[in-house]
Design a protein around this motif. Structure first.
Motif, short mmCIF file in Angstrom:
data_model
loop_
_atom_site.label_atom_id
_atom_site.label_comp_id
_atom_site.label_asym_id
_atom_site.label_seq_id
_atom_site.Cartn_x
_atom_site.Cartn_y
_atom_site.Cartn_z
N VAL A 275 100.14 -20.12 -16.30
CA VAL A 275 100.55 -18.76 -15.96
C VAL A 275 100.01 -18.42 -14.57
O VAL A 275 98.80 -18.38 -14.36
N ALA A 276 100.93 -18.19 -13.64
CA ALA A 276 100.53 -17.81 -12.29
C ALA A 276 100.40 -16.30 -12.13
O ALA A 276 99.57 -15.81 -11.35
N SER A 277 101.22 -15.54 -12.88
CA SER A 277 101.12 -14.09 -12.81
C SER A 277 101.71 -13.47 -14.06
O SER A 277 102.57 -14.07 -14.72
N SER A 278 101.25 -12.27 -14.37
CA SER A 278 101.74 -11.51 -15.52
C SER A 278 101.78 -10.04 -15.12
O SER A 278 100.81 -9.50 -14.59
N ASN A 279 102.92 -9.39 -15.36
CA ASN A 279 103.07 -7.99 -14.98
C ASN A 279 103.97 -7.29 -15.99
O ASN A 279 104.96 -7.85 -16.45
N THR A 280 103.59 -6.06 -16.35
CA THR A 280 104.35 -5.28 -17.33
C THR A 280 104.82 -3.97 -16.73
O THR A 280 104.04 -3.26 -16.08
N THR A 281 106.09 -3.67 -16.94
CA THR A 281 106.64 -2.35 -16.63
C THR A 281 106.98 -1.66 -17.94
O THR A 281 107.63 -2.26 -18.80
N SER A 282 106.51 -0.44 -18.12
CA SER A 282 106.73 0.23 -19.41
C SER A 282 106.96 1.72 -19.21
O SER A 282 106.63 2.30 -18.16
N GLU A 283 107.55 2.31 -20.23
CA GLU A 283 107.79 3.75 -20.26
C GLU A 283 107.78 4.18 -21.71
O GLU A 283 108.39 3.53 -22.56
#
Length: 331
Positions: A275-283
């Motif tokens: 895993v090089a990166s992890s990002n979450t977008t939430s609402e």
């Protein structure tokens, strides 16, 4: 594009024995037996709850759905929609892929009419912990966004789930029981949706909290071995037993490596990626009635983008995992 990279997202082994048992309802004696008697109770990972800000005029928030004067009520009906989707693609490791998760993605939706009954928890049985509340959820004939799959979902009508929980909402154990005649694909989909609904239950902090106050709930999502979730709740309003909450999700992979075993992956087949990166977008925003075990309205949605890369390869994998729970749909 290839499709066999994703590890199984939902654990079914824990409920496998229960899913094959007949559903026994009714009896000639005057009292109905417990339909879940003898069904194994499986432990739920206890999340870490951390108060971030007490807010103004803090008060203890506790579920009151199991108090004595509510026991004569009829089962509470609510319709909940659970949406899930995973997309993935091979991408060059040259930094051209945006590491930020998109707002939403392609999903398939399961819509379940539920009948929910809450009672004071009985003394703990085998494998159970002491608890204040017992929440019994029965699924009605559900629907699916893929009409060809809808009959499978509807055929799992009568699927039961029961969890034991504290007044704060912390769940300790869960039992699952599908109708014996239900098709495997339908009961697996309904089981997955019910576990998602249970995992999204609002958990309150031990400490008092008021308007503007916030806290986090951090732990593994029940039924999902791949991800850990941190949910941040912020109180935006209070009135009587009603609490308005803004909700933010942050998912991260429980495992940082991914082994590829798929000839369609070409050069990546047989490699182990990191895993090089992890990002979450939430609402999210939900309305909680402390006299009800589930939010009565609102939605929480998130998309997590994972980027996997591997040494010695020019390509990596971009994976977007989208999920949403919508309460009160159709009402």
């Amino acid at each position: 594009m290839f499709t066999k990279l994703v590890p199984p997202r939902h654990l079914r082994a824990a409920a496998a024995a229960a899913l094959t048992l007949p559903l026994v309802l009714g009896a000639c004696s005057g009292t109905e037996p417990d339909p879940l008697e003898g069904i194994p109770a499986f432990a739920v990972d206890t999340p870490k709850v951390t108060l971030l800000d007490a807010g103004s005029n803090p008060q203890q928030l506790r579920y009151t759905d199991a108090v004595a004067d509510t026991q004569a009520e009829e089962p509470w009906p609510i319709t909940v929609e659970v949406s899930e989707g995973v997309t993935q693609a091979v991408a060059p490791q040259n930094g051209e892929v945006d590491p930020e998760a998109p707002a939403g993605g392609d999903v398939m939706a399961t819509t379940l009419p539920l009948s929910v009954t809450v009672s004071p928890a009985a003394e703990p049985g085998d494998g159970e912990e002491p608890a204040a509340r017992s929440v019994l959820v029965e699924a009605g004939a559900g629907k699916h966004s893929d009409l060809a799959f809808g009959q499978e979902i509807a055929a799992a009508e009568g699927f039961l789930m029961r969890w034991r929980a504290a007044e704060t909402g912390l769940i300790s154990t869960v039992q699952l029981l599908a109708p014996v005649e239900s098709p495997e694909t339908g009961r697996q989909a309904v089981e997955s949706a019910l576990l998602s609904i249970m995992s999204a239950t609002v958990v309150f902090p031990e400490d008092p909290v008021g308007i503007g106050g916030s806290w986090t709930v951090e732990g593994r999502v029940t039924g999902d071995t791949a991800m850990r979730r941190t949910t941040t709740y912020t109180v935006t309003g209070m009135s009587g037993t009603t609490v308005e909450l803004d909700v933010r999700i942050d998912d991260s992979p429980a495992q940082t490596t991914l082994r590829i075993d798929n000839q369609a992956a070409g050069d990546l087949d047989g490699r182990t990626l990191q895993v090089a990166s992890s990002n979450t977008t939430s609402e999210g925003h939900v309305t909680v009635d402390l006299a009800r075990p589930l939010p009565v309205d609102g939605q929480v949605a998130s998309t997590t983008r994972l980027i996997y890369t591997g040494e010695g390869s020019e390509f990596g994998v971009v994976q977007d995992i989208t999920s949403a729970v919508t309460y009160g749909k159709g009402h």
